[in-house]
Design a protein around this motif. Structure first.
Motif, PDB file in Angstrom:
ATOM      1  N   LEU A   1      -7.639  12.665  -5.863  1.00 37.03           N
ATOM      2  CA  LEU A   1      -6.777  12.529  -4.695  1.00 37.03           C
ATOM      3  C   LEU A   1      -6.929  11.137  -4.087  1.00 37.03           C
ATOM      4  N   VAL A   2      -8.132  10.562  -4.190  1.00 41.25           N
ATOM      5  CA  VAL A   2      -8.421   9.250  -3.602  1.00 41.25           C
ATOM      6  C   VAL A   2      -9.010   8.322  -4.658  1.00 41.25           C
ATOM      7  N   ASN A   3      -9.159   7.058  -4.281  1.00 46.26           N
ATOM      8  CA  ASN A   3      -9.831   6.086  -5.146  1.00 46.26           C
ATOM      9  C   ASN A   3     -11.336   6.107  -4.932  1.00 46.26           C
ATOM     10  N   ASN A   4     -11.730   6.116  -3.640  1.00 46.73           N
ATOM     11  CA  ASN A   4     -13.146   5.980  -3.327  1.00 46.73           C
ATOM     12  C   ASN A   4     -13.619   6.882  -2.190  1.00 46.73           C
ATOM     13  N   VAL A   5     -12.919   6.868  -1.043  1.00 51.01           N
ATOM     14  CA  VAL A   5     -13.419   7.604   0.121  1.00 51.01           C
ATOM     15  C   VAL A   5     -12.351   8.529   0.679  1.00 51.01           C
ATOM     16  N   ALA A   6     -12.811   9.525   1.428  1.00 52.95           N
ATOM     17  CA  ALA A   6     -11.941  10.599   1.915  1.00 52.95           C
ATOM     18  C   ALA A   6     -10.851  10.110   2.851  1.00 52.95           C
ATOM     19  N   THR A   7     -11.122   9.048   3.622  1.00 53.14           N
ATOM     20  CA  THR A   7     -10.155   8.596   4.628  1.00 53.14           C
ATOM     21  C   THR A   7      -8.874   8.042   3.999  1.00 53.14           C
ATOM     22  N   GLU A   8      -8.898   7.692   2.713  1.00 52.43           N
ATOM     23  CA  GLU A   8      -7.724   7.084   2.077  1.00 52.43           C
ATOM     24  C   GLU A   8      -6.512   8.006   2.094  1.00 52.43           C
ATOM     25  N   VAL A   9      -6.740   9.307   2.009  1.00 54.57           N
ATOM     26  CA  VAL A   9      -5.617  10.246   1.950  1.00 54.57           C
ATOM     27  C   VAL A   9      -5.078  10.592   3.334  1.00 54.57           C
ATOM     28  N   GLU A  10      -5.813  10.307   4.371  1.00 49.65           N
ATOM     29  CA  GLU A  10      -5.461  10.816   5.696  1.00 49.65           C
ATOM     30  C   GLU A  10      -4.118  10.316   6.224  1.00 49.65           C
ATOM     31  N   PRO A  11      -3.692   9.061   5.921  1.00 51.24           N
ATOM     32  CA  PRO A  11      -2.340   8.673   6.352  1.00 51.24           C
ATOM     33  C   PRO A  11      -1.230   9.445   5.639  1.00 51.24           C
ATOM     34  N   HIS A  12      -1.570  10.130   4.551  1.00 50.55           N
ATOM     35  CA  HIS A  12      -0.560  10.804   3.728  1.00 50.55           C
ATOM     36  C   HIS A  12      -0.638  12.330   3.828  1.00 50.55           C
ATOM     37  N   ILE A  13      -1.510  12.846   4.674  1.00 52.68           N
ATOM     38  CA  ILE A  13      -1.667  14.300   4.763  1.00 52.68           C
ATOM     39  C   ILE A  13      -0.346  14.964   5.165  1.00 52.68           C
ATOM     40  N   GLY A  14       0.335  14.402   6.150  1.00 49.05           N
ATOM     41  CA  GLY A  14       1.599  14.979   6.599  1.00 49.05           C
ATOM     42  C   GLY A  14       2.640  15.011   5.494  1.00 49.05           C
TER      43      GLY A  14
END
Length: 420
Positions: free
Chosen positions: A214-227
């Motif tokens: 889901l991400v490249n490295n860290v969990a925060t990378e997906v957060e702008p795309h959760i919606g």
């Protein structure tokens, strides 16, 4: 010290390749005016200087989080280098021929090559150099196109699979697979994934799977795309598994809080799966029921046969939870898992994987496909079968490293399950 030596050797290699290619550029430009030749030579070496400065900057800043600038600069240098290597390959073949002819001339008189005897027209040397530069322009143009368009040129692939043991209630059941979203590569730009989600929903699937990374490295990378990702529609729960990048094993956690911070990052990623609305399968199994008939969905954590990839998954545990379901689908990110373990479970009918990306580069034509990744993975793109068991390797929806795709474009796969 080792990093400095490696960087220095790479610079020497770059200069060697550049000097060799420059001979072809100089030969081809011989018919131009003196001013034009100086302009071509100056531009060529200016581009080389920019590449060397870029390599030096990346060596100094190594270990810092990747940025859009760093990603595109790295890719630009790579594209130039690969294209020049193609030119060098042609020139080496020509020079080897020259060496053979020179050696042969010592033992007898050889006829002069056509075009090198003073007759009108371009010389053989000019022809070979033009051909070499033209050949080098092919990967240059292809890789640039891959960055400009290929990275988000989403393709829907449709696969019909027939199984004798598929319950009658699931005849015609439509399963959709996406994989390797690598949301960190989109740099918080929602537009590409919004287009992908609209295309996914257009397929009207009964069941949707996401098979890792889901991400490249860290969990925060997906957060702008959760919606955006939360808009994916399915008649049944959407199931997902973890890929090798999701564990953040490629991040240096020594200055980020160590193992405690790394574990917290993984927990956060799991929570993000839930926020999207996906049911993350961690070595477990769920069932889908229709008219009293059931199929089992197994999901394992990442398990790779290659030594450099982690073996977190526990297939035995996931399989034990699947019971005596008549039909079983396994979600396992790494396709090397299939031959290493999955085939030992003959009641796993279909395995869905990702991971390889088709290396984001290759030739993908009807009846013929090639990519450098095939020399590492035996099963690397598309459908494979052994006995009654099937494996499908999805080449991924996102990208990482090189911000583009050539040949193996981002993929949304729709399976129609039929009763044989």
């Amino acid at each position: 010290m080792q990093r400095i030596i490696t960087s220095a050797l790479f610079v020497v290699l770059l200069l060697g390749v550049d000097w060799y290619v420059f001979q072809a550029v100089r030969t081809v430009s011989q018919g131009a005016t003196a001013g034009t030749q100086r302009l071509i030579s100056g531009g060529y070496w200016l581009l080389t200087l920019i590449s060397l400065v870029g390599v030096a900057w990346m060596a100094v800043s190594r270990g810092t989080p990747p940025t859009a600038l760093r990603t595109y600069l790295t890719s630009a240098i790579l594209i130039l280098f690969v294209s020049k290597l193609v030119v060098v390959l042609f020139l080496l073949v020509d020079d080897a021929g020259r060496l053979v002819r020179y050696a042969a001339s010592k033992f007898g008189t050889q006829p002069a090559p056509i075009g090198d005897d003073g007759s009108p027209g371009i010389s053989r040397s000019q022809f070979i150099n033009r051909l070499a530069l033209l050949a080098g322009g092919i990967p240059f143009a292809a890789l640039l196109w891959g960055m400009a368009r290929g990275a988000t040129n989403y393709q829907v692939k449709r696969v019909v699979l027939k199984f004798a043991n598929l319950p009658a209630s699931f005849d015609g059941f439509r399963v959709l697979q996406i994989s390797d979203l690598h949301t960190g590569s989109f740099n918080a730009n929602p537009e590409p994934l919004e287009r992908a989600v609209a295309l996914i929903n257009k397929q009207n699937a009964d069941l949707v799977f996401m098979t890792g990374d889901l991400v490249n490295n860290v969990a925060t990378e997906v957060e702008p795309h959760i919606g955006t990702l939360a808009k994916i529609q399915s008649r049944h729960p959407i199931y997902s598994v973890l890929g090798n990048h999701d564990y953040a094993d490629y991040v240096d956690w020594s200055e980020r809080g160590g193992a405690t911070a790394k574990n917290a990052n993984l927990d956060r990623l799991k929570q993000n799966h839930a926020k999207i609305g996906w049911q993350l399968l961690l070595d477990e199994s769920q069932t889908i029921e229709r008219n009293g008939e059931k199929i089992a969905i197994l999901g394992v954590q990442n398990w790779g046969a290659q030594m450099r990839f982690p073996k977190y998954g526990n297939l035995a545990r996931a399989h034990a939870g699947s019971g005596d379901a008549a039909f079983k689908i396994l979600l396992s990110h790494d396709p090397s898992h299939w031959e290493a373990q999955v085939l030992e479970y003959p009641d796993i009918d279909l395995t869905l994987s990702g991971h390889t990306h088709g290396m984001q580069f290759g030739v993908n034509l009807p009846g013929f496909k090639w990519s450098p990744v095939q020399y590492v993975y035996k099963q690397w793109a598309g459908l494979y079968q052994q006995g009654k068991q099937h494996l499908y390797v999805n080449t991924g929806l996102g990208f990482i490293g090189y911000p583009g795709r050539v040949g193996f474009l981002p993929e949304i796969t729709v399976f129609e399950l039929r009763r044989a």
